[in-house]
Design a protein around this motif. Sequence first.
Motif, PDB file in Angstrom:
ATOM      1  N   ARG A 102      35.903  -5.200 -97.849  1.00 41.46           N
ATOM      2  CA  ARG A 102      37.015  -5.858 -97.149  1.00 41.46           C
ATOM      3  C   ARG A 102      37.897  -6.587 -98.142  1.00 41.46           C
ATOM      4  NH1 ARG A 102      33.313  -8.308 -92.602  1.00 41.46           N
ATOM      5  NH2 ARG A 102      33.399  -6.584 -91.146  1.00 41.46           N
ATOM      6  N   GLU A 145      28.018  -0.923 -97.273  1.00 45.28           N
ATOM      7  CA  GLU A 145      28.532  -0.287 -96.062  1.00 45.28           C
ATOM      8  C   GLU A 145      30.059  -0.238 -96.038  1.00 45.28           C
ATOM      9  OE1 GLU A 145      28.199   1.613 -92.378  1.00 45.28           O
ATOM     10  OE2 GLU A 145      26.692   1.218 -93.898  1.00 45.28           O
ATOM     11  N   LEU A 146      30.699  -1.356 -96.425  1.00 43.02           N
ATOM     12  CA  LEU A 146      32.157  -1.386 -96.452  1.00 43.02           C
ATOM     13  C   LEU A 146      32.642  -2.458 -97.408  1.00 43.02           C
ATOM     14  CD1 LEU A 146      33.696  -3.803 -94.411  1.00 43.02           C
ATOM     15  CD2 LEU A 146      32.202  -2.604 -92.859  1.00 43.02           C
ATOM     16  N   ASN A 200      26.245  -5.817 -91.197  1.00 39.92           N
ATOM     17  CA  ASN A 200      27.376  -6.741 -91.282  1.00 39.92           C
ATOM     18  C   ASN A 200      27.005  -8.020 -92.052  1.00 39.92           C
ATOM     19  OD1 ASN A 200      30.075  -7.265 -90.896  1.00 39.92           O
ATOM     20  ND2 ASN A 200      29.767  -8.286 -88.951  1.00 39.92           N
ATOM     21  N   GLU A 228      40.086  -2.415 -95.020  1.00 39.66           N
ATOM     22  CA  GLU A 228      38.660  -2.135 -95.096  1.00 39.66           C
ATOM     23  C   GLU A 228      38.488  -0.693 -95.545  1.00 39.66           C
ATOM     24  OE1 GLU A 228      36.765  -2.849 -91.347  1.00 39.66           O
ATOM     25  OE2 GLU A 228      36.527  -4.973 -91.753  1.00 39.66           O
ATOM     26  N   ARG A 229      37.527  -0.467 -96.391  1.00 41.08           N
ATOM     27  CA  ARG A 229      37.168   0.895 -96.798  1.00 41.08           C
ATOM     28  C   ARG A 229      35.695   1.069 -96.480  1.00 41.08           C
ATOM     29  NH1 ARG A 229      39.253   3.962-101.286  1.00 41.08           N
ATOM     30  NH2 ARG A 229      41.225   3.177-100.528  1.00 41.08           N
ATOM     31  N   HIS A 230      35.379   2.083 -95.656  1.00 37.07           N
ATOM     32  CA  HIS A 230      34.019   2.307 -95.180  1.00 37.07           C
ATOM     33  C   HIS A 230      33.328   3.414 -95.958  1.00 37.07           C
ATOM     34  CE1 HIS A 230      34.400  -0.136 -91.479  1.00 37.07           C
ATOM     35  NE2 HIS A 230      35.669   0.165 -91.603  1.00 37.07           N
ATOM     36  N   ARG A 231      32.009   3.423 -95.842  1.00 29.88           N
ATOM     37  CA  ARG A 231      31.220   4.522 -96.356  1.00 29.88           C
ATOM     38  C   ARG A 231      31.564   5.748 -95.548  1.00 29.88           C
ATOM     39  NH1 ARG A 231      24.913   3.819 -96.072  1.00 29.88           N
ATOM     40  NH2 ARG A 231      25.564   4.220 -94.010  1.00 29.88           N
TER      41      ARG A 231
END
Length: 147
Positions: free
Chosen positions: A70, A67-68, A131, A95-98
């Motif tokens: 960190r 999902e992400l 999460n 953070e890099r998210h989908r």
Amino acid sequence: MSSPSLANPLLAITLCFLTLHCGRKGDPIPRPRAAAQAMEVRLEGLRQLRMVLPTADVKGEGLSGVELVRVLYLPLGLAKPTPEEVFSRGEVLLERHRPDLPGPGGVLLMDLKNLQRSSGWLVVVAVRLGNVPGRPSEVLPWMAPAF
């Protein structure tokens, strides 16, 4: 003598059928997701991270995705911390998210030139849907931007 009526046997058959076939058809609550394995991370130069996303969870089962991602930072201390110490006491820098993440086993480059932090330590964690943080990567040194 009277013969049994047709309604009573049909009612009994219907009730037996409903009793046997009704009820829970599976687990309505999704099973907890296992944490992802640690990512392979290394510094390319002083200010760029090269990360390889995990392909399996800690149980060895395949991952469908992350999902992400960190990046966590912990200031310099007296000794090199463990990955778990940086994860538990560090602050989240990036953070890099989908959908900006590659699939499992894919390579992700992250530029850290804009980070203004003193010398310290970095770890990277892959987080699954719900999460669920994975295992932290190896601890990497972070040099102050003045160097």
